[in-house]
Motif scaffolding. Structure first.
Motif, PDB file in Angstrom:
ATOM      1  N   ILE A  77      45.199  33.737  36.136  1.00  0.00           N
ATOM      2  CA  ILE A  77      46.201  34.448  35.392  1.00  0.00           C
ATOM      3  C   ILE A  77      45.893  35.786  34.604  1.00  0.00           C
ATOM      4  CG2 ILE A  77      47.893  34.372  33.666  1.00  0.00           C
ATOM      5  CD1 ILE A  77      48.403  31.612  34.332  1.00  0.00           C
ATOM      6  N   PRO A  78      44.442  35.545  33.706  1.00  0.00           N
ATOM      7  CA  PRO A  78      44.197  36.855  33.308  1.00  0.00           C
ATOM      8  C   PRO A  78      43.867  38.050  34.262  1.00  0.00           C
ATOM      9  CG  PRO A  78      42.998  34.987  32.749  1.00  0.00           C
ATOM     10  CD  PRO A  78      43.724  34.265  33.930  1.00  0.00           C
ATOM     11  N   LYS A  79      43.458  37.747  35.510  1.00  0.00           N
ATOM     12  CA  LYS A  79      43.272  38.927  36.416  1.00  0.00           C
ATOM     13  C   LYS A  79      44.617  39.401  36.919  1.00  0.00           C
ATOM     14  CE  LYS A  79      40.637  42.017  38.823  1.00  0.00           C
ATOM     15  NZ  LYS A  79      40.085  43.209  37.916  1.00  0.00           N
ATOM     16  N   MET A  80      45.483  38.537  37.104  1.00  0.00           N
ATOM     17  CA  MET A  80      46.815  38.735  37.388  1.00  0.00           C
ATOM     18  C   MET A  80      47.637  39.664  36.419  1.00  0.00           C
ATOM     19  SD  MET A  80      49.996  36.083  38.046  1.00  0.00           S
ATOM     20  CE  MET A  80      51.837  36.730  38.481  1.00  0.00           C
ATOM     21  N   LEU A  81      47.485  39.262  35.057  1.00  0.00           N
ATOM     22  CA  LEU A  81      48.168  39.987  34.200  1.00  0.00           C
ATOM     23  C   LEU A  81      47.880  41.377  34.142  1.00  0.00           C
ATOM     24  CD1 LEU A  81      47.751  37.397  31.210  1.00  0.00           C
ATOM     25  CD2 LEU A  81      49.756  37.840  32.398  1.00  0.00           C
ATOM     26  N   MET A  82      46.451  41.635  34.435  1.00  0.00           N
ATOM     27  CA  MET A  82      45.909  43.227  34.656  1.00  0.00           C
ATOM     28  C   MET A  82      46.661  43.942  35.379  1.00  0.00           C
ATOM     29  SD  MET A  82      41.825  42.825  34.353  1.00  0.00           S
ATOM     30  CE  MET A  82      41.656  44.722  34.371  1.00  0.00           C
ATOM     31  N   SER A  83      47.534  43.303  36.535  1.00  0.00           N
ATOM     32  CA  SER A  83      47.996  44.018  37.754  1.00  0.00           C
ATOM     33  C   SER A  83      49.539  44.696  37.077  1.00  0.00           C
ATOM     34  CB  SER A  83      48.162  43.033  38.863  1.00  0.00           C
ATOM     35  OG  SER A  83      49.398  42.216  38.454  1.00  0.00           O
ATOM     36  N   LYS A  88      45.684  50.554  38.776  1.00  0.00           N
ATOM     37  CA  LYS A  88      45.160  49.842  39.806  1.00  0.00           C
ATOM     38  C   LYS A  88      44.424  48.723  39.296  1.00  0.00           C
ATOM     39  CE  LYS A  88      44.417  53.563  43.127  1.00  0.00           C
ATOM     40  NZ  LYS A  88      43.293  54.519  43.907  1.00  0.00           N
ATOM     41  N   ASN A  89      44.532  47.526  40.103  1.00  0.00           N
ATOM     42  CA  ASN A  89      44.004  46.200  39.528  1.00  0.00           C
ATOM     43  C   ASN A  89      42.590  46.156  40.605  1.00  0.00           C
ATOM     44  OD1 ASN A  89      43.184  43.997  38.228  1.00  0.00           O
ATOM     45  ND2 ASN A  89      45.191  42.771  39.111  1.00  0.00           N
ATOM     46  N   ILE A  90      41.626  46.637  40.280  1.00  0.00           N
ATOM     47  CA  ILE A  90      40.310  46.683  40.861  1.00  0.00           C
ATOM     48  C   ILE A  90      39.588  45.532  40.699  1.00  0.00           C
ATOM     49  CG2 ILE A  90      38.301  47.909  41.751  1.00  0.00           C
ATOM     50  CD1 ILE A  90      39.671  50.569  40.991  1.00  0.00           C
ATOM     51  N   ILE A  91      39.140  44.922  41.744  1.00  0.00           N
ATOM     52  CA  ILE A  91      38.249  43.616  41.769  1.00  0.00           C
ATOM     53  C   ILE A  91      36.859  44.091  42.697  1.00  0.00           C
ATOM     54  CG2 ILE A  91      39.424  42.334  43.217  1.00  0.00           C
ATOM     55  CD1 ILE A  91      38.701  39.940  41.794  1.00  0.00           C
ATOM     56  N   SER A  92      35.754  43.775  42.197  1.00  0.00           N
ATOM     57  CA  SER A  92      34.548  44.104  43.196  1.00  0.00           C
ATOM     58  C   SER A  92      34.520  42.991  44.249  1.00  0.00           C
ATOM     59  CB  SER A  92      33.379  43.899  42.340  1.00  0.00           C
ATOM     60  OG  SER A  92      33.187  42.525  42.013  1.00  0.00           O
ATOM     61  N   PHE A  93      33.920  43.206  45.395  1.00  0.00           N
ATOM     62  CA  PHE A  93      33.730  42.394  46.291  1.00  0.00           C
ATOM     63  C   PHE A  93      32.995  41.305  45.829  1.00  0.00           C
ATOM     64  CE2 PHE A  93      31.731  40.410  50.147  1.00  0.00           C
ATOM     65  CZ  PHE A  93      32.577  40.439  51.155  1.00  0.00           C
ATOM     66  N   THR A  94      32.224  40.995  45.072  1.00  0.00           N
ATOM     67  CA  THR A  94      31.592  39.787  44.627  1.00  0.00           C
ATOM     68  C   THR A  94      32.699  39.186  43.669  1.00  0.00           C
ATOM     69  OG1 THR A  94      29.375  41.007  44.636  1.00  0.00           O
ATOM     70  CG2 THR A  94      29.800  38.901  43.093  1.00  0.00           C
ATOM     71  N   ASN A 174      47.279  42.285  49.346  1.00  0.00           N
ATOM     72  CA  ASN A 174      48.656  42.021  49.340  1.00  0.00           C
ATOM     73  C   ASN A 174      48.865  40.858  48.603  1.00  0.00           C
ATOM     74  OD1 ASN A 174      51.537  42.677  49.295  1.00  0.00           O
ATOM     75  ND2 ASN A 174      51.694  41.812  51.463  1.00  0.00           N
ATOM     76  N   HIS A 175      48.636  40.779  47.403  1.00  0.00           N
ATOM     77  CA  HIS A 175      48.486  39.499  46.703  1.00  0.00           C
ATOM     78  C   HIS A 175      48.219  39.881  45.057  1.00  0.00           C
ATOM     79  CE1 HIS A 175      49.005  35.181  45.945  1.00  0.00           C
ATOM     80  NE2 HIS A 175      49.148  34.978  47.357  1.00  0.00           N
ATOM     81  N   TYR A 176      48.546  39.110  44.414  1.00  0.00           N
ATOM     82  CA  TYR A 176      48.033  39.006  43.083  1.00  0.00           C
ATOM     83  C   TYR A 176      46.438  38.331  42.761  1.00  0.00           C
ATOM     84  CZ  TYR A 176      49.968  34.550  42.532  1.00  0.00           C
ATOM     85  OH  TYR A 176      50.565  33.103  42.639  1.00  0.00           O
ATOM     86  N   MET A 177      46.018  38.133  43.693  1.00  0.00           N
ATOM     87  CA  MET A 177      44.581  37.223  43.558  1.00  0.00           C
ATOM     88  C   MET A 177      44.069  37.104  44.921  1.00  0.00           C
ATOM     89  SD  MET A 177      45.689  33.178  43.598  1.00  0.00           S
ATOM     90  CE  MET A 177      46.344  32.384  44.953  1.00  0.00           C
ATOM     91  N   CYS A 178      42.802  37.033  44.939  1.00  0.00           N
ATOM     92  CA  CYS A 178      41.976  36.905  46.069  1.00  0.00           C
ATOM     93  C   CYS A 178      42.142  35.583  47.090  1.00  0.00           C
ATOM     94  CB  CYS A 178      40.488  37.061  45.943  1.00  0.00           C
ATOM     95  SG  CYS A 178      40.106  38.943  45.599  1.00  0.00           S
ATOM     96  N   ASP A 179      43.313  35.520  47.653  1.00  0.00           N
ATOM     97  CA  ASP A 179      43.918  34.359  48.409  1.00  0.00           C
ATOM     98  C   ASP A 179      43.257  34.325  49.842  1.00  0.00           C
ATOM     99  OD1 ASP A 179      44.606  31.867  48.962  1.00  0.00           O
ATOM    100  OD2 ASP A 179      46.736  32.476  48.857  1.00  0.00           O
ATOM    101  N   ILE A 180      43.295  33.283  50.629  1.00  0.00           N
ATOM    102  CA  ILE A 180      42.616  33.360  51.846  1.00  0.00           C
ATOM    103  C   ILE A 180      43.368  34.082  52.862  1.00  0.00           C
ATOM    104  CG2 ILE A 180      41.903  31.619  53.777  1.00  0.00           C
ATOM    105  CD1 ILE A 180      42.189  29.261  51.625  1.00  0.00           C
ATOM    106  N   LEU A 181      44.971  33.981  52.989  1.00  0.00           N
ATOM    107  CA  LEU A 181      45.443  34.456  54.162  1.00  0.00           C
ATOM    108  C   LEU A 181      45.527  35.946  53.999  1.00  0.00           C
ATOM    109  CD1 LEU A 181      48.400  31.775  54.729  1.00  0.00           C
ATOM    110  CD2 LEU A 181      46.236  32.271  55.981  1.00  0.00           C
TER     111      LEU A 181
END
Length: 310
Positions: A77-83, A88-94, A174-181
């Motif tokens: 949720i915290p990362k989702m709230l940033m969007s 731009k809701n940027i997240i590093s590869f790591t 295309n998501h609010y988190m790093c999901d598998i699909l």
């Protein structure tokens, strides 16, 4: 860290919606959900810890379910709230792979803790005289180690399946988190093998617990039907009702999301479906187990009475 064969060092999370007029209302809504989730789960954890009459296997597993739900929602949720509040809701590869790892870990752990809780209810109702022997502290600890062991298995399998894929210039997830699909769809070299691995691992993570839960409730139902007293039958059913609701919410939304081909469930609809098991379920679990559980309500009254007296 990035995969050696990938040019991507960071991803952009698209979020739940791109409609500007909905950003602030959704931010406030999900912030409220998160506050309720944190207060509810940490409150239940504290309540179980402070009340000695709740120090039995059923509440030992409920303690861990609340811990999983709190951690699960905090990973998402915290990362989702940033969007909702950033351009731009940027997240590093790591960071993305780390979030994926913990997301899978908590999903698998919740699946198996729910199946263990069903087994606990089976022993309590079908073999009440042997309950303390069958569900000894050593057995409970081994079951819990199995739960978290399966969590590690699911996290390693899914993250390992994704981390070595190649990602090109397009880094919009295309998501609010790093999901598998969504990550698999974004990759340049995702193959049938990757999809097969996902399906097999998800089937283990959902199928095995569901089978265990159905078997446990089959024995429970058989035992309840043999009880002659209507009051005793009602009491036995009531001890299982909270768990049945939690199981239905979690596995229903998870199966709908992952056990259907992407052509049947587009990712935009999948984002909405995933809200149930990533946000709604962790929020409702403590409410379900508190409002429908006499022991928890009694412990709550005692705790507040003690605070008032002090």
């Amino acid at each position: 860290m990035a995969a050696e064969n990938s040019s991507v060092t960071e991803f952009i999370l698209a979020g739940l919606t791109d409609q500007l007029g909905l950003q602030i209302p959704l931010f406030l809504l999900f912030l409220g959900f998160y506050v309720v989730t944190v207060v509810g789960n940490l409150g239940l954890i504290t309540l179980i810890r402070l009340n000695s009459h709740l120090h039995i296997p059923m509440y030992f597993f409920l303690f861990n379910l609340s811990l999983i739900d709190f951690s699960f929602s905090t990973a998402i949720i915290p990362k989702m709230l940033m969007s909702f509040v950033s351009r731009k809701n940027i997240i590093s590869f790591t960071g993305c792979m780390t979030q994926l790892f913990f997301f899978c870990f908590f999903v698998f752990s919740e699946s198996f803790i729910l199946s263990v809780m069903a087994y606990d209810r089976h022993v309590a109702i079908c073999n009440p005289l042997l309950y303390t022997v069958t569900m000894s502290p050593q057995v409970c600890l081994l079951l819990l180690l199995g739960v978290y062991g399966m969590g590690v298995f699911g996290a390693v399998a899914h993250t390992g399946n994704i981390v070595f894929l190649t990602f090109g210039a397009d880094n919009l997830v295309n998501h609010y988190m790093c999901d598998i699909l969504p990550l698999l769809e974004l990759s340049c070299n995702g193959s049938y093998i990757n999809v097969l691995v996902i399906f097999i691992v998800v089937t283990i993570g959902i199928g095995v617990p569901i089978v265990a839960i159905f078997i446990s409730y089959g024995f429970i139902l058989s035992s309840i039907l043999c009880i002659s007293s209507a009051e005793s039958r009602s009491k036995a059913f009531s001890t299982c009702s909270s768990h049945i609701i939690a199981v239905s919410l979690f596995f229903g939304s998870g199966a709908f999301m992952y056990l259907k081909p992407p052509s049947i469930l587009p990712l935009d609809q999948g984002k909405v479906s995933s809200l149930f098991y990533t946000i709604v379920v962790p929020m409702f679990n403590p409410l379900i187990y508190s409002l429908r559980n006499k022991d928890v309500k009694l412990a709550l009254k005692r705790t507040f009475s003690g605070i008032s007296f002090s």
